[in-house]
Design a protein around this motif. Structure first.
Motif, PDB file in Angstrom:
ATOM      1  N   LEU A 328     -59.428  22.971  29.677  1.00  0.00           N
ATOM      2  CA  LEU A 328     -59.897  23.795  28.569  1.00  0.00           C
ATOM      3  C   LEU A 328     -60.806  22.996  27.637  1.00  0.00           C
ATOM      4  O   LEU A 328     -61.796  23.523  27.111  1.00  0.00           O
ATOM      5  CB  LEU A 328     -58.707  24.360  27.792  1.00  0.00           C
ATOM      6  CG  LEU A 328     -57.886  25.437  28.509  1.00  0.00           C
ATOM      7  CD1 LEU A 328     -56.676  25.831  27.663  1.00  0.00           C
ATOM      8  CD2 LEU A 328     -58.744  26.664  28.806  1.00  0.00           C
ATOM      9  N   LEU A 329     -60.480  21.715  27.422  1.00  0.00           N
ATOM     10  CA  LEU A 329     -61.333  20.876  26.593  1.00  0.00           C
ATOM     11  C   LEU A 329     -62.726  20.725  27.217  1.00  0.00           C
ATOM     12  O   LEU A 329     -63.740  20.711  26.511  1.00  0.00           O
ATOM     13  CB  LEU A 329     -60.697  19.499  26.392  1.00  0.00           C
ATOM     14  CG  LEU A 329     -59.547  19.451  25.379  1.00  0.00           C
ATOM     15  CD1 LEU A 329     -58.784  18.137  25.489  1.00  0.00           C
ATOM     16  CD2 LEU A 329     -60.092  19.627  23.954  1.00  0.00           C
ATOM     17  N   LEU A 330     -62.771  20.622  28.533  1.00  0.00           N
ATOM     18  CA  LEU A 330     -64.066  20.524  29.207  1.00  0.00           C
ATOM     19  C   LEU A 330     -64.863  21.818  29.039  1.00  0.00           C
ATOM     20  O   LEU A 330     -66.089  21.779  28.847  1.00  0.00           O
ATOM     21  CB  LEU A 330     -63.863  20.205  30.690  1.00  0.00           C
ATOM     22  CG  LEU A 330     -63.183  18.864  31.002  1.00  0.00           C
ATOM     23  CD1 LEU A 330     -63.083  18.660  32.512  1.00  0.00           C
ATOM     24  CD2 LEU A 330     -63.933  17.704  30.361  1.00  0.00           C
ATOM     25  N   VAL A 331     -64.173  22.949  29.108  1.00  0.00           N
ATOM     26  CA  VAL A 331     -64.854  24.231  28.880  1.00  0.00           C
ATOM     27  C   VAL A 331     -65.355  24.311  27.441  1.00  0.00           C
ATOM     28  O   VAL A 331     -66.473  24.787  27.170  1.00  0.00           O
ATOM     29  CB  VAL A 331     -63.914  25.409  29.200  1.00  0.00           C
ATOM     30  CG1 VAL A 331     -64.567  26.736  28.836  1.00  0.00           C
ATOM     31  CG2 VAL A 331     -63.538  25.399  30.680  1.00  0.00           C
ATOM     32  N   ILE A 332     -64.544  23.842  26.500  1.00  0.00           N
ATOM     33  CA  ILE A 332     -64.946  23.842  25.092  1.00  0.00           C
ATOM     34  C   ILE A 332     -66.227  23.049  24.906  1.00  0.00           C
ATOM     35  O   ILE A 332     -67.119  23.442  24.136  1.00  0.00           O
ATOM     36  CB  ILE A 332     -63.821  23.263  24.214  1.00  0.00           C
ATOM     37  CG1 ILE A 332     -62.702  24.283  24.049  1.00  0.00           C
ATOM     38  CG2 ILE A 332     -64.353  22.859  22.837  1.00  0.00           C
ATOM     39  CD1 ILE A 332     -61.508  23.760  23.279  1.00  0.00           C
ATOM     40  N   GLY A 333     -66.334  21.913  25.621  1.00  0.00           N
ATOM     41  CA  GLY A 333     -67.540  21.113  25.499  1.00  0.00           C
ATOM     42  C   GLY A 333     -68.794  21.913  25.775  1.00  0.00           C
ATOM     43  O   GLY A 333     -69.804  21.800  25.060  1.00  0.00           O
ATOM     44  N   ALA A 334     -68.749  22.751  26.815  1.00  0.00           N
ATOM     45  CA  ALA A 334     -69.909  23.575  27.157  1.00  0.00           C
ATOM     46  C   ALA A 334     -70.101  24.717  26.165  1.00  0.00           C
ATOM     47  O   ALA A 334     -71.223  24.976  25.702  1.00  0.00           O
ATOM     48  CB  ALA A 334     -69.750  24.119  28.569  1.00  0.00           C
ATOM     49  N   VAL A 335     -69.016  25.395  25.819  1.00  0.00           N
ATOM     50  CA  VAL A 335     -69.111  26.579  24.962  1.00  0.00           C
ATOM     51  C   VAL A 335     -69.625  26.222  23.573  1.00  0.00           C
ATOM     52  O   VAL A 335     -70.508  26.900  23.020  1.00  0.00           O
ATOM     53  CB  VAL A 335     -67.736  27.280  24.876  1.00  0.00           C
ATOM     54  CG1 VAL A 335     -67.737  28.341  23.791  1.00  0.00           C
ATOM     55  CG2 VAL A 335     -67.377  27.901  26.221  1.00  0.00           C
ATOM     56  N   ARG A 336     -69.099  25.168  22.992  1.00  0.00           N
ATOM     57  CA  ARG A 336     -69.497  24.830  21.618  1.00  0.00           C
ATOM     58  C   ARG A 336     -70.946  24.337  21.541  1.00  0.00           C
ATOM     59  O   ARG A 336     -71.548  24.356  20.475  1.00  0.00           O
ATOM     60  CB  ARG A 336     -68.566  23.773  21.035  1.00  0.00           C
ATOM     61  CG  ARG A 336     -68.752  22.365  21.584  1.00  0.00           C
ATOM     62  CD  ARG A 336     -67.919  21.367  20.811  1.00  0.00           C
ATOM     63  NE  ARG A 336     -68.153  20.008  21.273  1.00  0.00           N
ATOM     64  CZ  ARG A 336     -67.669  18.923  20.673  1.00  0.00           C
ATOM     65  NH1 ARG A 336     -66.917  19.051  19.585  1.00  0.00           N
ATOM     66  NH2 ARG A 336     -67.924  17.710  21.138  1.00  0.00           N
ATOM     67  N   SER A 337     -71.507  23.900  22.669  1.00  0.00           N
ATOM     68  CA  SER A 337     -72.862  23.353  22.679  1.00  0.00           C
ATOM     69  C   SER A 337     -73.935  24.407  22.881  1.00  0.00           C
ATOM     70  O   SER A 337     -75.122  24.111  22.759  1.00  0.00           O
ATOM     71  CB  SER A 337     -72.981  22.285  23.772  1.00  0.00           C
ATOM     72  OG  SER A 337     -72.063  21.236  23.543  1.00  0.00           O
ATOM     73  N   LEU A 338     -73.542  25.630  23.199  1.00  0.00           N
ATOM     74  CA  LEU A 338     -74.531  26.692  23.379  1.00  0.00           C
ATOM     75  C   LEU A 338     -75.354  26.926  22.120  1.00  0.00           C
ATOM     76  O   LEU A 338     -76.532  27.280  22.178  1.00  0.00           O
ATOM     77  CB  LEU A 338     -73.834  28.000  23.771  1.00  0.00           C
ATOM     78  CG  LEU A 338     -73.167  28.079  25.146  1.00  0.00           C
ATOM     79  CD1 LEU A 338     -72.382  29.376  25.264  1.00  0.00           C
ATOM     80  CD2 LEU A 338     -74.198  27.966  26.261  1.00  0.00           C
TER      81      LEU A 338
END
Length: 424
Positions: A328-338
């Motif tokens: 989930l932290l890895l997914v957060i990395g992508a989502v927050r950077s959009l």
């Protein structure tokens, strides 16, 4: 995604490729400086015999000096020369890193962090006007995404580099930080020399031809302040940047602490997760650039913030197994950077003529104020209440960013007035 975006840039004229490439590399180095301490916070607590909250203050000092010098560097870039602003800031940042590496006490650690902040302050006011004047509007979103991609790789590098170096016999965190400092010095020499020799004055020259030297100093200050107040949309965007940055810096600063304390994951694996969070973020900024070129900026920002809110809330419960939490932290990395490229495009489009450098400086002030507030505030929350409770607060801050994005979209009528630029 990364290959396609970089390939599109490489097919452009040489001057554009040089500008986008070297500025993206500068952003890589610049962002390495911002995350020197989070991978080693638990080590520094023992070495300097200080609390996590005090180390949070050291992180915040860097962001504070960064904030204080945004407008001076923005004025230098807009009124004098962008290459000078970029070169000066590059050398100062590297010197600060070297001071951190040799600091004999916590006080010297703070001094080094302060100098790093001054150096980092000059990058955005120089980077964004250079990128804006070097690239056509039809590919600017993708140019910004490549630039932010370099920045995300810069965030990802220190955890893995520092971890690799400190595991070698006889080497410590000081050797690791020092190595990054020498890399910074070398890159400062390269980018200053190349830009001075190869870029035309149409890219490096000031946005404002009249420097106002004949006017009184206080009159110029009043003029600058009136310009900023008149750009109320930029101030709203800076407020949003502050709120989002508070959530993001809290997450970046204390992810390792969360994983080691809640899930008892070894430090090396926790640092690798932090690196992974930034690496997926590099993919997120590339996707954000493409989405911003295709749609308008505010919907991309909304999706980014609502995703951050939901995912951090899930992680904060600690109900998921460790492997799921890491995923989930890895997914957060992508989502927050959009939202990064979307925010950049929005800033550029809302800037009045001759104020691009100052506008990005003002928005960056919001970003860096978040970086100033988040480490000490959340370090204190962790010391007093626990890291799990602090992560719930991060989710709440992200929810506020979501609400401000909706308000801002209504304020500036983004759907009708900030439509994407058609591509050739």
């Amino acid at each position: 995604m990364a290959g396609k975006a970089v390939g599109n840039i490489l097919r452009l004229p040489r001057e554009i490729v040089i500008t986008v490439g070297l500025i993206s590399g500068s952003q890589f180095v610049n962002h390495m400086y911002l995350v020197l301490l989070p991978p080693i916070l638990t080590i520094l607590v023992g070495e300097f015999e200080v609390s996590l909250a005090l180390l949070g203050i050291a992180l915040g000092v860097q962001a504070l000096t960064n904030t204080a010098f945004q407008l001076p560097f923005g004025y230098l870039a807009d009124h004098y020369d962008r290459t000078i602003a970029l070169g000066l800031s590059s050398f100062l940042g590297a010197i600060g890193v070297l001071i951190v590496a040799v600091s004999p006490s916590f006080r010297w650690l703070v001094v080094g962090q302060a100098i790093i902040g001054i150096g980092v302050a000059g990058h955005h006011p120089a980077h964004y006007p250079l990128l804006t004047d070097a690239t056509p509007e039809s590919i600017r979103g993708r140019a910004f995404s490549v630039y932010n991609f370099g920045g995300m790789l810069g965030f990802a590098a220190p955890p893995i580099i520092i971890t690799a170096i400190i595991t070698l016999p006889g080497l410590t965190w000081r050797h690791a930080i020092g190595a990054l400092g020498f890399v910074g010095v070398a890159y400062a020499v390269i980018i200053t020399a190349v830009f001075s020799r190869t870029l035309g004055r149409d890219i490096t020259e000031p946005n404002v031809t009249d420097t106002g030297r004949s006017g009184e100093f206080l009159d110029r200050i009043r003029t600058e302040l009136r310009t900023l107040v008149a750009g109320s949309e930029i101030l709203v965007l800076a407020l949003l940047a502050l709120i989002a940055s508070t959530a993001n810096w809290a997450l970046s600063s204390y992810t390792v602490v969360f994983l080691t304390e809640i899930y008892e994951i070894p430090l090396e694996q926790a640092n690798l997760t932090l690196t992974g969070l930034f690496l997926t973020g590099s993919v997120g900024v590339l996707a954000g650039g493409s989405l911003t070129d295709r749609f308008s900026p505010t919907p991309v920002m909304f999706v980014s913030f609502i995703g951050l809110t939901v995912l951090v809330s899930v992680i904060a419960t600690s109900a998921a197994p460790a492997i799921v939490a890491i995923g989930l932290l890895l997914v957060i990395g992508a989502v927050r950077s959009l939202e990064g490229p979307a925010r950049d495009i929005l800033t550029e489009r809302l800037s009045a003529d001759g104020t691009v450098g100052k506008s990005f400086a003002v928005v960056t002030i919001g970003l860096m104020l978040g970086g100033t507030i988040a480490p000490p505030m959340f370090g204190y929350l962790i010391d007093q209440f626990g890291v799990q409770e602090a992560f719930f607060v991060i989710a709440a801050v992200a929810a506020i960013a979501t609400a401000v994005t909706v308000t801002m979209a209504l304020r500036i009528d983004a759907i009708s007035e900030l439509t994407p630029i058609p591509r050739d």
